[in-house]
Design an enzyme around this catalytic site. Structure first.
Site, PDB file in Angstrom:
ATOM      1  N   GLY A  34      40.675  39.972  33.378  1.00  0.00           N
ATOM      2  CA  GLY A  34      40.642  38.617  32.847  1.00  0.00           C
ATOM      3  C   GLY A  34      40.237  37.561  33.856  1.00  0.00           C
ATOM      4  O   GLY A  34      40.132  36.383  33.512  1.00  0.00           O
ATOM      5  N   SER A  94      38.192  42.853  35.266  1.00  0.00           N
ATOM      6  CA  SER A  94      38.611  44.107  34.638  1.00  0.00           C
ATOM      7  C   SER A  94      37.621  45.237  34.865  1.00  0.00           C
ATOM      8  O   SER A  94      38.002  46.410  34.876  1.00  0.00           O
ATOM      9  CB  SER A  94      38.829  43.904  33.139  1.00  0.00           C
ATOM     10  N   HIS A 152      34.477  47.322  27.771  1.00  0.00           N
ATOM     11  CA  HIS A 152      34.887  48.012  28.997  1.00  0.00           C
ATOM     12  C   HIS A 152      34.428  49.464  28.975  1.00  0.00           C
ATOM     13  O   HIS A 152      34.646  50.159  27.980  1.00  0.00           O
ATOM     14  CB  HIS A 152      36.405  47.929  29.159  1.00  0.00           C
ATOM     15  N   ASN A 190      33.737  36.951  32.585  1.00  0.00           N
ATOM     16  CA  ASN A 190      34.768  36.210  31.850  1.00  0.00           C
ATOM     17  C   ASN A 190      34.465  34.713  31.805  1.00  0.00           C
ATOM     18  O   ASN A 190      34.920  34.018  30.896  1.00  0.00           O
ATOM     19  CB  ASN A 190      36.150  36.466  32.455  1.00  0.00           C
ATOM     20  N   ASP A 211      36.848  48.605  22.488  1.00  0.00           N
ATOM     21  CA  ASP A 211      36.561  47.164  22.516  1.00  0.00           C
ATOM     22  C   ASP A 211      35.081  46.871  22.719  1.00  0.00           C
ATOM     23  O   ASP A 211      34.646  45.724  22.616  1.00  0.00           O
ATOM     24  CB  ASP A 211      37.408  46.447  23.570  1.00  0.00           C
TER      25      ASP A 211
END
Length: 186
Positions: A49, A10, A163, A77, A160
């Site tokens: 992801g 991402s 990011h 991840n 979040d």
């Protein structure tokens, strides 16, 4: 025209940006390439992801087209999913091996990732070390911490807190460009 393949998760894809085709890390590098009048086209192969296992499973598709410069940004991840650092290292190496096998003259760069120091135990050091090990083993250009100057800065991250915002990506691109630019010399 030569190609630069940005292969990642991402953080490469530009998750959460209003316009990833203009604001993502690869898009900002394309702008720098254009400003320097270099004849390279950026390809954004980021998948939100994605893990190193997922990357290993999809790399062959991307190697079906010419790759002159390969920028690898995977691994964050893996740690979020509890994948052991040695598995991440093995997968990163397997991805690099496939790229080098298909394109022996390819120029390589690895975007490293770090964990917060407050995480207890040896995991932080082990995770950090895998990126340097893979970069050194393969003589890759290396950015030790891809999110340097952006991680933990609320105003540079989406709600979040993981990011980057468009502003955060500008800082990342400015930090990483001096590592990538030398790879673009013929």
């Amino acid at each position: 025209m030569k190609s630069i393949l940005f292969f990642g998760d991402s953080l490469t894809a530009g998750y959460g940006l209003r316009n990833a085709t203009e604001e993502s890390f690869p898009a900002l590098i394309q702008q720098k390439v254009n400003a320097a009048q270099l004849k390279y086209k950026v390809v954004n192969a980021g998948v939100s992801g994605d893990t190193t296992t997922g990357g290993l499973n999809r790399i062959d598709y991307w190697l079906s087209q010419p790759v002159d410069v390969f920028i690898l940004e995977l691994g964050a991840n893996d740690i979020l999913r509890g994948i052991p650092p040695q598995n991440t290292a093995k997968n990163l190496q397997a991805i690099v091996d496939k790229v080098k096998s298909r394109y022996p003259a390819v120029k390589l760069a690895l975007m490293g990732m770090e964990l917060p120091a407050f995480i207890p135990g040896q995991l932080v050091a082990n995770f950090r070390a895998i990126f340097r090990q893979v970069a050194e083993t393969n003589q890759m250009a290396f950015v030790p911490f891809f999110l340097q100057g952006v991680a933990g800065q609320l105003h540079l991250n989406l709600p979040d807190r993981v990011h980057p915002t468009a502003g955060g990506y500008k800082i990342i691109a400015d930090t990483v460009w001096p590592v990538i630019k030398p790879l673009l010399k013929d």
